[in-house]
Design a protein around this motif. Structure first.
Motif, short mmCIF file in Angstrom:
data_model
loop_
_atom_site.label_atom_id
_atom_site.label_comp_id
_atom_site.label_asym_id
_atom_site.label_seq_id
_atom_site.Cartn_x
_atom_site.Cartn_y
_atom_site.Cartn_z
N MET A 56 0.88 -1.30 0.02
CA MET A 56 -0.04 0.03 -0.09
C MET A 56 0.70 1.23 -0.04
O MET A 56 1.75 1.30 0.73
CB MET A 56 -0.88 -0.17 1.19
N ASP A 57 0.48 2.26 -0.75
CA ASP A 57 1.42 3.47 -0.76
C ASP A 57 1.05 4.33 -0.13
O ASP A 57 -0.13 4.15 0.92
CB ASP A 57 1.36 4.20 -2.49
N GLN A 58 1.73 5.46 0.32
CA GLN A 58 1.85 6.21 1.52
C GLN A 58 0.31 7.03 1.28
O GLN A 58 -0.29 7.45 2.16
CB GLN A 58 2.79 7.32 1.51
N ARG A 59 -0.14 7.47 0.00
CA ARG A 59 -1.31 8.33 -0.08
C ARG A 59 -2.62 7.42 0.45
O ARG A 59 -3.40 7.95 1.02
CB ARG A 59 -1.53 8.94 -1.64
N LEU A 60 -2.62 6.20 0.03
CA LEU A 60 -3.69 5.30 0.48
C LEU A 60 -3.67 4.89 1.95
O LEU A 60 -4.70 5.08 2.56
CB LEU A 60 -3.46 4.00 -0.34
N ALA A 61 -2.55 5.05 2.60
CA ALA A 61 -2.26 4.84 4.13
C ALA A 61 -2.80 6.23 4.61
O ALA A 61 -3.61 6.12 5.71
CB ALA A 61 -0.81 4.55 4.35
N GLN A 62 -2.56 7.37 3.89
CA GLN A 62 -3.05 8.64 4.41
C GLN A 62 -4.49 8.62 4.62
O GLN A 62 -5.38 9.23 5.41
CB GLN A 62 -2.52 9.78 3.87
N ARG A 63 -5.02 8.28 3.35
CA ARG A 63 -6.81 8.22 3.18
C ARG A 63 -7.19 7.18 4.43
O ARG A 63 -8.30 7.82 5.14
CB ARG A 63 -7.06 7.37 2.10
N LEU A 64 -6.59 6.10 4.63
CA LEU A 64 -6.98 5.23 5.76
C LEU A 64 -6.88 6.01 7.13
O LEU A 64 -7.71 5.90 8.02
CB LEU A 64 -6.41 3.92 5.63
N GLN A 65 -5.69 6.72 7.21
CA GLN A 65 -5.42 7.24 8.63
C GLN A 65 -6.58 8.49 8.77
O GLN A 65 -7.29 8.68 9.93
CB GLN A 65 -4.17 7.66 8.66
N LEU A 66 -6.90 9.03 7.90
CA LEU A 66 -8.07 10.31 7.93
C LEU A 66 -9.42 9.55 8.43
O LEU A 66 -10.11 10.07 9.09
CB LEU A 66 -8.04 10.87 6.62
N PHE A 67 -9.64 8.24 7.71
CA PHE A 67 -10.91 7.82 8.05
C PHE A 67 -10.78 7.33 9.63
O PHE A 67 -11.58 7.31 10.62
CB PHE A 67 -11.07 6.45 7.21
N ARG A 68 -9.61 6.71 10.20
CA ARG A 68 -9.32 6.45 11.61
C ARG A 68 -9.34 7.61 12.47
O ARG A 68 -9.84 7.39 13.55
CB ARG A 68 -8.04 5.74 11.78
N ASP A 69 -9.02 8.67 12.17
CA ASP A 69 -9.17 10.08 12.97
C ASP A 69 -10.51 10.57 12.75
O ASP A 69 -10.59 11.57 13.50
CB ASP A 69 -7.97 11.04 12.34
N SER A 70 -11.25 9.98 12.12
CA SER A 70 -12.57 10.90 11.81
C SER A 70 -13.78 10.03 12.84
O SER A 70 -13.60 9.09 12.98
CB SER A 70 -13.26 10.38 10.37
N ASP A 71 -14.41 11.07 13.25
CA ASP A 71 -15.59 10.74 14.06
C ASP A 71 -16.75 10.20 13.21
O ASP A 71 -17.94 9.94 13.68
CB ASP A 71 -16.11 11.71 14.95
N HIS A 72 -16.53 10.09 11.79
CA HIS A 72 -17.92 9.76 11.18
C HIS A 72 -17.97 8.66 10.47
O HIS A 72 -18.84 8.16 9.82
CB HIS A 72 -17.91 11.00 9.81
N VAL A 73 -17.01 7.78 10.64
CA VAL A 73 -17.11 6.36 10.36
C VAL A 73 -16.69 5.58 11.63
O VAL A 73 -15.98 5.74 12.19
CB VAL A 73 -15.70 6.15 9.11
N ARG A 74 -17.09 4.23 11.43
CA ARG A 74 -16.73 3.19 12.35
C ARG A 74 -15.30 2.83 12.48
O ARG A 74 -14.82 2.30 11.14
CB ARG A 74 -17.63 2.08 12.22
N PRO A 75 -14.66 2.68 13.52
CA PRO A 75 -13.12 2.10 13.36
C PRO A 75 -13.11 0.48 12.84
O PRO A 75 -12.30 0.09 12.10
CB PRO A 75 -12.79 2.17 14.90
N GLN A 76 -14.29 -0.25 13.33
CA GLN A 76 -14.13 -1.81 12.70
C GLN A 76 -14.48 -1.75 11.19
O GLN A 76 -13.76 -2.59 10.51
CB GLN A 76 -15.17 -2.61 13.44
N ALA A 77 -14.93 -0.68 10.49
CA ALA A 77 -15.17 -0.67 9.15
C ALA A 77 -13.76 -0.25 8.51
O ALA A 77 -13.48 -0.91 7.61
CB ALA A 77 -16.20 0.39 8.68
#
Length: 130
Positions: free
Chosen positions: A1-22
């Motif tokens: 996985m490249d850095q940009r996709l990892a950043q996308r996932l990190q933004l989701f992890r840091d978000s209060d709008h998505v479920r961590p398990q998702a």
């Protein structure tokens, strides 16, 4: 996985709008795709990543997922990509088993389309089905 996709996932992890398990589920799915030979990058899998994280979050939150009819062109494309349909169905089965999130058939078809595009954009060697 490249850095940009990892950043996308990190933004989701840091978000209060998505479920961590998702996010964890999608991260595992991306790793599995990489393991069988898909080229998983922001360019090839960014849209797949966002779509699946958001769809699973909506399901886990009890929100409806809009159904759409699969038109003839999509059906024809999926008929030519049985490996994408098979992988989409396997992913949907894991989501239901691990998260209790049952993807409707239209979402499975949409996921299959994402996977067909990913396969097309991946390296010249055809990823193995698993």
């Amino acid at each position: 996985m490249d850095q940009r996709l990892a950043q996308r996932l990190q933004l989701f992890r840091d978000s209060d709008h998505v479920r961590p398990q998702a996010v964890a589920f999608v991260t595992d799915e991306l790793a599995a795709l990489t393991a069988v030979g898909y080229t998983v990058t922001e360019d090839t899998a960014g849209m797949l990543t966002s779509h699946l994280v958001n769809a699973l979050t909506r399901l886990l939150d009890g929100e409806p997922i809009e159904q759409f009819l699969t038109d003839e062109q999509v059906a024809a494309e999926l008929a030519e990509r049985p490996e994408a349909v098979e992988r989409a169905r396997a992913t949907a089965a894991r989501a239901e088993r691990e998260l209790g999130a049952r993807l409707p058939e239209s979402e499975v078809n949409f996921l299959a389309m994402h996977l067909a595009v990913l396969a097309q954009r991946s390296s010249p060697s055809t990823p193995s089905a698993s």
